[in-house]
Write a protein that holds these residues in place. Structure first.
Motif, PDB file in Angstrom:
ATOM      1  N   ARG A 168       0.821  -1.217   0.000  1.00 27.68           N
ATOM      2  CA  ARG A 168       0.000   0.000   0.000  1.00 27.68           C
ATOM      3  C   ARG A 168       0.853   1.266   0.000  1.00 27.68           C
ATOM      4  N   ASP A 169       2.033   1.221   0.632  1.00 27.38           N
ATOM      5  CA  ASP A 169       2.893   2.412   0.659  1.00 27.38           C
ATOM      6  C   ASP A 169       3.304   2.827  -0.747  1.00 27.38           C
ATOM      7  N   GLN A 170       3.657   1.862  -1.587  1.00 27.11           N
ATOM      8  CA  GLN A 170       4.025   2.165  -2.966  1.00 27.11           C
ATOM      9  C   GLN A 170       2.840   2.724  -3.739  1.00 27.11           C
ATOM     10  N   LEU A 171       1.664   2.187  -3.469  1.00 24.45           N
ATOM     11  CA  LEU A 171       0.456   2.670  -4.144  1.00 24.45           C
ATOM     12  C   LEU A 171       0.181   4.117  -3.752  1.00 24.45           C
ATOM     13  N   VAL A 172       0.297   4.420  -2.466  1.00 27.88           N
ATOM     14  CA  VAL A 172       0.088   5.790  -1.997  1.00 27.88           C
ATOM     15  C   VAL A 172       1.089   6.737  -2.655  1.00 27.88           C
ATOM     16  N   ALA A 173       2.334   6.293  -2.753  1.00 32.03           N
ATOM     17  CA  ALA A 173       3.362   7.128  -3.375  1.00 32.03           C
ATOM     18  C   ALA A 173       3.045   7.385  -4.847  1.00 32.03           C
ATOM     19  N   LEU A 180     -11.391  10.251 -10.264  1.00 31.52           N
ATOM     20  CA  LEU A 180     -10.785   9.480 -11.345  1.00 31.52           C
ATOM     21  C   LEU A 180     -11.604   8.226 -11.607  1.00 31.52           C
ATOM     22  N   GLU A 181     -11.556   7.749 -12.861  1.00 36.14           N
ATOM     23  CA  GLU A 181     -12.221   6.509 -13.218  1.00 36.14           C
ATOM     24  C   GLU A 181     -11.331   5.327 -12.837  1.00 36.14           C
ATOM     25  N   PRO A 182     -11.920   4.125 -12.667  1.00 29.29           N
ATOM     26  CA  PRO A 182     -11.110   2.948 -12.325  1.00 29.29           C
ATOM     27  C   PRO A 182      -9.952   2.706 -13.289  1.00 29.29           C
ATOM     28  N   GLY A 183     -10.203   2.920 -14.591  1.00 29.76           N
ATOM     29  CA  GLY A 183      -9.149   2.715 -15.580  1.00 29.76           C
ATOM     30  C   GLY A 183      -7.977   3.655 -15.382  1.00 29.76           C
ATOM     31  N   GLN A 184      -8.264   4.896 -14.994  1.00 31.84           N
ATOM     32  CA  GLN A 184      -7.195   5.875 -14.766  1.00 31.84           C
ATOM     33  C   GLN A 184      -6.367   5.499 -13.541  1.00 31.84           C
ATOM     34  N   ILE A 206      -2.302   4.450 -13.392  1.00 35.28           N
ATOM     35  CA  ILE A 206      -1.302   5.053 -12.501  1.00 35.28           C
ATOM     36  C   ILE A 206      -0.505   3.965 -11.796  1.00 35.28           C
ATOM     37  N   ALA A 207      -1.207   2.948 -11.291  1.00 32.76           N
ATOM     38  CA  ALA A 207      -0.532   1.846 -10.598  1.00 32.76           C
ATOM     39  C   ALA A 207       0.358   1.056 -11.556  1.00 32.76           C
ATOM     40  N   PHE A 208      -0.138   0.777 -12.742  1.00 33.53           N
ATOM     41  CA  PHE A 208       0.624   0.012 -13.739  1.00 33.53           C
ATOM     42  C   PHE A 208       1.903   0.746 -14.130  1.00 33.53           C
ATOM     43  N   ALA A 209       1.771   2.062 -14.377  1.00 31.59           N
ATOM     44  CA  ALA A 209       2.922   2.858 -14.799  1.00 31.59           C
ATOM     45  C   ALA A 209       3.990   2.914 -13.716  1.00 31.59           C
ATOM     46  N   ALA A 210       3.575   2.811 -12.462  1.00 34.33           N
ATOM     47  CA  ALA A 210       4.535   2.860 -11.355  1.00 34.33           C
ATOM     48  C   ALA A 210       5.018   1.471 -10.963  1.00 34.33           C
ATOM     49  N   GLY A 211       4.518   0.445 -11.651  1.00 31.53           N
ATOM     50  CA  GLY A 211       4.931  -0.919 -11.352  1.00 31.53           C
ATOM     51  C   GLY A 211       4.393  -1.443 -10.037  1.00 31.53           C
ATOM     52  N   VAL A 212       3.201  -0.953  -9.636  1.00 32.28           N
ATOM     53  CA  VAL A 212       2.600  -1.352  -8.376  1.00 32.28           C
ATOM     54  C   VAL A 212       1.530  -2.410  -8.623  1.00 32.28           C
TER      55      VAL A 212
END
Length: 301
Positions: free
Chosen positions: A235-240, A261-265, A269-275
């Motif tokens: 969760r810390d990485q997700l928050v970041a 934000l929509e679920p896809g957005q 964000i999570a995908f781009a950060a590798g989370v």
């Protein structure tokens, strides 16, 4: 069995001196549906209903029942049943006598009196003086009066107010049955949770103007900002990641609550950060949130 007819407000406006209580209000209430009429205190709900029932004259526009103004109905009590919140009863009369007086005046068969008293659950209290009634019992008596002429149209102001849990459960089913029978049912209420479980359509006004109308389901779609619940094993990485994307969010028991934000957005964000994401779904907005989004957070029903 009585058949309902549409109720229609066309450009209705009511001014009291310089104050516009209702402004250019237009909407239609269809038979076979329970329509909830909602709005903050002072929004103009009661004034609107009073214009429909001929108790207040519109400054402009028209309010009709089956295309006819209330005052022009040949048999008002047999066409429209109404119960306004401010309805008063002579405290010295019994419920039976109260309804009997109106039945005689409207040339309604007196046999209807015990029928409607039984319908609203007041048979055992029919001989009691109304002055000793509780608020909930007065509400039931007001409903009995509305049903006296077996009308096809029901206009009820705050019908749930004062009822105990058993009474609330009863009136939900009763309103639904009236609609199933093909009657037109218009109710105003400030009890959002009860309206949510009782109506098919909603009409919302604020400051005397229409802000929303449509099926109850549409209120949750249009009313409030999108909210998404997302969570991750880290969760810390997700928050970041959400912080780096300037997302608006807060921690909740079920995960991270992201607003706007929509679920896809959020997933991107999570995908781009590798989370890694363990859950991601839209939070279904409550009726209260939708209402406040439409009329402003300062309003209350």
């Amino acid at each position: 069995m009585p058949t309902g007819v549409p109720i229609e407000f066309a450009g209705v406006t009511k001014r009291f001196g310089p104050v516009a209580a209702v402004s250019d209000l237009s909407f239609r209430v269809e038979p076979g549906r329970v329509t909830g009429f909602l709005g903050p205190n002072g929004a103009g709900k009661t004034t609107t209903l009073r214009m429909l029932l001929g108790l207040v004259t519109p400054t402009a526009g028209s309010a009709t029942i089956g295309g006819v103004r209330y005052r022009d109905l040949l048999s008002p009590l047999s066409s429209v049943g109404s119960a306004l919140e401010a309805a008063s009863f002579h405290p010295g009369r019994t419920a039976r006598d109260h309804l009997g007086v109106y039945a005689k005046a409207a040339r309604i068969d007196p046999k209807q009196v015990p029928i409607v008293l039984d319908t609203v659950g007041l048979t055992e209290h029919a001989a009691r003086r109304v002055g000793g009634y509780s608020l909930g019992m007065r509400q039931r008596l007001g409903l009995a009066f509305a049903l006296l002429g077996d009308p096809g149209v029901l206009v009820l102001d705050e019908p749930i107010n004062g009822l105990d849990p058993e009474g609330i459960k009863w009136i939900r089913g009763f309103l639904r049955q009236l609609a199933v029978e093909g009657r037109t049912v218009l109710i105003s209420s400030h009890l959002l949770s009860e309206v949510q479980q009782s109506v098919d359509e909603v009409v919302i006004i604020a400051r005397g103007t229409l802000v929303h109308r449509g099926p109850l389901s549409s209120l949750e779609i249009e009313g409030a900002a999108t909210k998404v619940i997302v969570d991750s094993p880290n969760r810390d990485q997700l928050v970041a990641a959400l912080g780096a994307a300037s997302a608006t969010f807060e921690e909740a028991r079920a995960g991270i609550l992201v607003t706007g934000l929509e679920p896809g957005q959020v997933g991107h964000i999570a995908f781009a950060a590798g989370v890694e994401v363990s859950s991601l779904h839209r939070q279904k907005s409550g009726l209260e949130d939708s209402f406040l989004a439409l009329v402003g957070e300062g309003g209350s029903l």
